[in-house]
Design an enzyme around this catalytic site. Structure first.
Site, PDB file in Angstrom:
ATOM      1  N   ARG A  74       0.840  -1.208   0.000  1.00 54.88           N
ATOM      2  CA  ARG A  74       0.000   0.000   0.000  1.00 54.88           C
ATOM      3  C   ARG A  74       0.867   1.247   0.000  1.00 54.88           C
ATOM      4  O   ARG A  74       0.576   2.226  -0.684  1.00 54.88           O
ATOM      5  CB  ARG A  74      -0.922   0.016   1.227  1.00 54.88           C
ATOM      6  CG  ARG A  74      -1.968  -1.060   1.178  1.00 54.88           C
ATOM      7  CD  ARG A  74      -2.886  -0.958   2.362  1.00 54.88           C
ATOM      8  NE  ARG A  74      -2.201  -1.447   3.558  1.00 54.88           N
ATOM      9  CZ  ARG A  74      -2.793  -1.731   4.700  1.00 54.88           C
ATOM     10  NH1 ARG A  74      -4.088  -1.544   4.832  1.00 54.88           N
ATOM     11  NH2 ARG A  74      -2.120  -2.172   5.722  1.00 54.88           N
TER      12      ARG A  74
ATOM     13  N   HIS B 134       1.090  -3.966  12.247  1.00 54.41           N
ATOM     14  CA  HIS B 134       0.233  -3.617  11.122  1.00 54.41           C
ATOM     15  C   HIS B 134      -0.746  -2.508  11.501  1.00 54.41           C
ATOM     16  O   HIS B 134      -1.084  -2.347  12.648  1.00 54.41           O
ATOM     17  CB  HIS B 134      -0.527  -4.872  10.658  1.00 54.41           C
ATOM     18  CG  HIS B 134      -0.921  -4.803   9.227  1.00 54.41           C
ATOM     19  ND1 HIS B 134      -2.211  -4.617   8.835  1.00 54.41           N
ATOM     20  CD2 HIS B 134      -0.190  -4.880   8.102  1.00 54.41           C
ATOM     21  CE1 HIS B 134      -2.264  -4.583   7.523  1.00 54.41           C
ATOM     22  NE2 HIS B 134      -1.046  -4.750   7.049  1.00 54.41           N
TER      23      HIS B 134
END
Length: 162
Positions: free
Chosen positions: A3, A27
């Site tokens: 991303r 994360h």
């Protein structure tokens, strides 16, 4: 990291494959980019990313995972699937490849007995965690991420150990 590369590529008008960049740590909201290692093509380095671009890219990178879960009701599976394919390909190759992976640390980055996102060099011949020189803020993000992981494990009764 996928991303992050995607959003950097959009900012720079290049394809993600031209970006060499990594996100480490826990994360989602606690992940952090390693700006000192960001490259876009052979010549473009970190100095070309203004503070406003950095802030926007990090926000988008962190927010998209939350938005996917909110819209779909589950976490994204595309990026982890790509990482798995890259890892499997690297395990069949003699050429080492750097892959961001959740690995159990044994002293690397000053942490032990916690699995967290770090750079791992993978090939048929080796699999080793790379230890990068991180600035103080990045080291703190990694440490806070490890603490959060440990707290979450303790909540469900899973205690890491040797």
């Amino acid at each position: 990291s996928a991303r992050f590369k995607h959003h950097l590529a959009q900012e720079l008008g290049v394809v993600p494959e031209d970006i060499d960049a990594h996100v480490l740590g826990q994360h989602d909201q606690a992940m952090f980019p390693v700006w000192s290692r960001v490259r876009a093509g052979p010549r473009r380095s970190i100095r070309e990313f203004s503070p406003s671009i950095r802030k926007r890219v990090v926000h988008l990178t962190r927010a998209i995972g939350h938005n996917i879960r909110r819209m779909v009701g589950m976490a994204a599976r595309y990026a982890p699937a790509i990482a798995m394919v890259q890892t499997i390909a690297a395990l069949h190759s003699t050429t080492p490849r750097l892959i961001p992976s959740s690995a159990v640390l044994d002293g690397e980055y000053g942490l032990c007995d916690v699995a967290i996102g770090v750079p791992v060099r993978v090939s048929r011949r080796e699999s080793r965690i790379e230890v990068w020189d991180l600035d103080g803020a990045s080291r703190n993000c990694l440490r806070r991420g490890a603490e959060t992981i440990r707290k979450n494990l303790a909540k469900v009764g899973a205690v890491p150990g040797r």
